[in-house]
Write an enzyme that holds these catalytic residues in place. Structure first.
Site, PDB file in Angstrom:
ATOM      1  N   SER A 131       0.813  -1.214   0.000  1.00 38.63           N
ATOM      2  CA  SER A 131       0.000   0.000   0.000  1.00 38.63           C
ATOM      3  C   SER A 131       0.846   1.264   0.000  1.00 38.63           C
ATOM      4  CB  SER A 131      -0.922   0.008   1.215  1.00 38.63           C
ATOM      5  OG  SER A 131      -0.157  -0.080   2.410  1.00 38.63           O
ATOM      6  N   VAL A 135       8.398  -2.532  -4.987  1.00 38.93           N
ATOM      7  CA  VAL A 135       9.805  -2.916  -5.085  1.00 38.93           C
ATOM      8  C   VAL A 135      10.066  -3.503  -6.465  1.00 38.93           C
ATOM      9  CG1 VAL A 135      11.659  -4.297  -4.089  1.00 38.93           C
ATOM     10  CG2 VAL A 135       9.881  -3.364  -2.601  1.00 38.93           C
ATOM     11  N   LYS A 150      13.111   0.316  -3.729  1.00 39.00           N
ATOM     12  CA  LYS A 150      11.786   0.456  -3.119  1.00 39.00           C
ATOM     13  C   LYS A 150      11.304   1.887  -3.392  1.00 39.00           C
ATOM     14  CE  LYS A 150       9.566  -0.128   1.432  1.00 39.00           C
ATOM     15  NZ  LYS A 150       9.829  -0.480   2.853  1.00 39.00           N
ATOM     16  N   ASP A 285       7.614  -5.429  13.305  1.00 40.60           N
ATOM     17  CA  ASP A 285       6.579  -5.989  12.433  1.00 40.60           C
ATOM     18  C   ASP A 285       7.131  -7.205  11.682  1.00 40.60           C
ATOM     19  OD1 ASP A 285       4.140  -6.213  11.110  1.00 40.60           O
ATOM     20  OD2 ASP A 285       4.718  -4.856   9.496  1.00 40.60           O
TER      21      ASP A 285
END
Length: 550
Positions: A131, A135, A150, A285
């Site tokens: 979102s 990449v 990226k 994360d």
């Protein structure tokens, strides 16, 4: 078209969110954003409820900010049913790719005429599309090395800033009508989302994270991250080493290559304990989409969101784990208070906190260590501290969320173990036994000294109290714990009753006075009576609104 007064009032504030005016937030953009959100909600018939698939689709349509919320919720099975968590987990990998022409346009906007001198080739097929960014594989013109670039989606920062701005204002309005013991602090949730947004949308921060993570784990044989090219990075583009390997979620491919899944799980958890307890710099994360296995190493490929713990917080977290192992609620309470944002002891309900932690430890005491759901345990601890007016910093929530995510990622790798047992083993292994004995002896001597001093003081106080008692000078002050809320409620009742009597007096007095007065009038009512009626009306409205809000 005339402006909407309600929308202007509701969304006319919040400029402090963007003090540098980087995202062009204004009353007009907020109103337009609100209309877009409302139209999407109506399109999905949100008032009728939705299935897990419909919920995921709605978040995707709402945009990247709501996708990030969905990704966070996908790991919170204590909040949402498991079916919804499983569906929201797809938000981490499934996203429509950006057309390659737009990617090239974004690269030209970053590097201008230097693009062709930096990249000999950019491959059109995206390696991943999220979102926030996309990449692609590319080849450096100077060395011929294959790298991964990226690229941030054009306009995504402004869109996310506007979404979070609207959420922030809405959260502030909702918070005004929430009770004091509300379990969820909506404003703090949005503030955390804003901090994460600033960190994740600045790729220069991620470049620094990659360099620091590599430095801290350079001596670990089985942990790695991509090498970064800082001279080629910008706020909107990250250039790093291209990593080709096996996704951590592809168990069959790992087994075909001869990898031992339990060994991978145990080593990853042990290293994660090192990141939290020793480095104080950990991946916040660690979901499956961010981890690849290559040449016998576990490679973290996305370090956009990293958690940090100060030395004091690391020591406190060690104490929390130790207190849970000892089933000691007092030690656990002290460790949690060491994390507290506010140290106003007068506002903290210490007896209730201690009693709740005692009950919580007793509840989990019947579980074997391997069966303990550390995610649910930490969620319960956070809930207990919240009820007892103890506010923990976001770093603690980041640790708990990271642990829950890591356990979810490695659920099939360590079926008969969990991160708490591995953290305990890590603490035991990294502790110096001689130093531990010395600390224990020192603590014992300090406690004995405190006990002897306390006994001497108790004897002195007892003698003083007896002398005052014989002279008739002793007074006793008593406090009934838990009596504040009933007294406060009774006080509110008495205040409203008093105002009610005043209102009745104003109405009756004004009505009687109007029958006999011959003075000037307003709308046919004597001046004094008119202002008496007006005052009674204003007080009545105020009482009704106050009752409705509370």
């Amino acid at each position: 078209m005339p402006s909407n007064t309600l929308v202007r009032h509701f969304f006319g504030q919040g400029t402090e969110l963007d003090p540098e005016d980087r995202f062009e937030l204004s009353r007009k953009t907020r109103s337009r954003g609100l209309r877009e959100i409302a139209s999407i909600l109506m399109k999905h018939h949100f008032l009728r409820g939705f299935t897990p698939v419909e919920f995921r689709t709605m978040l995707e349509d709402l945009g990247p900010s709501f996708v990030k919320i969905g990704q966070t919720l996908s790991t919170r099975s204590e909040i949402l049913p498991q079916a919804y968590c499983d569906e929201l987990a797809k938000l981490q990998t499934e996203c429509d790719p950006l057309p390659f022409e737009e990617v090239k346009k974004a690269l030209f906007g970053i590097y201008h005429d230097e693009e062709d001198h930096i990249f000999a080739k950019v491959y059109p097929e995206p390696l991943g599309s999220a979102s926030l960014a996309q990449v692609h594989k590319a080849q450096l013109a100077s060395t011929g090395e294959i790298v991964a670039i990226k690229v941030q989606r054009p306009g995504v920062r402004t869109t996310m800033a506007l979404d979070i701005d609207i959420m922030r204002i809405m959260a502030r309005r909702v918070q005004a009508f929430s009770s004091a013991d509300q379990m969820i602090d909506f404003s703090e949730v949005v503030e955390e989302l804003w901090r994460t947004f600033l960190q994740e949308t600045d790729f220069l921060i991620e470049a620094e994270n990659l360099q620091l993570f590599h430095q801290l784990n350079k001596d670990v044989a089985f942990i790695d991250c991509p090498r970064v090219y800082p001279e080629l990075c910008s706020e909107n583009c990250l250039v790093m080493e291209y990593i080709e390997g096996i996704p951590i979620s592809d168990h069959e491919a790992l087994l075909r290559k001869g990898y031992n899944l339990p060994e991978i799980g145990e080593k990853m958890l042990d290293n994660y304990a090192t990141q939290i307890l020793d480095h104080g710099f950990f991946h916040a994360d660690p979901h499956p989409g961010n981890i690849i296995v290559r040449d016998g190493k576990v490679v973290y490929i996305d370090l956009g969101i990293m958690g940090r713990l100060s030395p004091a917080e690391r020591g406190g977290f060690n104490t929390i784990i130790h207190a849970v192992g000892l089933q000691d609620p007092g030690k656990l309470k002290d460790a949690l208070l060491s994390f507290a944002v506010s140290r106003d002891n007068a506002a903290i309900d210490h007896p209730r906190l201690l009693a709740d932690l005692d009950l919580l430890l007793a509840t989990y005491a019947s579980c074997d260590l391997a069966d303990l759901d550390i995610g649910q345990f930490l969620a319960d601890v956070l809930a207990v501290t919240r009820v007892s007016k103890v506010t923990l910093p976001t770093s603690v929530a980041n640790v708990s969320r990271g642990i829950v995510t890591m356990e979810g990622t490695l659920a099939d790798f360590i079926a008969n173990d969990n991160i708490l047992s591995i953290i305990n083993s890590h603490i035991t292994r990294t502790s110096d036994p001689i130093e531990a004995v010395q600390d224990l002896l020192q603590d014992t001597l300090l406690e004995m000294r405190k006990a002897s001093e306390g006994a001497a003081q108790a004897a002195a106080y007892s003698g003083e109290a007896l002398r005052m008692l014989t002279r008739g000078q002793l007074k006793v002050n008593m406090e009934v714990l838990g009596s504040e809320e009933p007294i406060a409620g009774l006080s509110k009742i008495m205040n409203r009753l008093t105002i009610g009597i005043i209102i009745a007096g104003l109405f009756i007095g004004s009505a009687l006075y109007s029958q006999f007065s011959n003075e000037a009038t307003i709308w046919g009512v004597p001046v004094i009576s008119f202002f008496g009626f007006l005052g009674a009306f204003i007080l009545s409205v105020w009482v009704i609104v106050d009752i409705w809000r509370k």
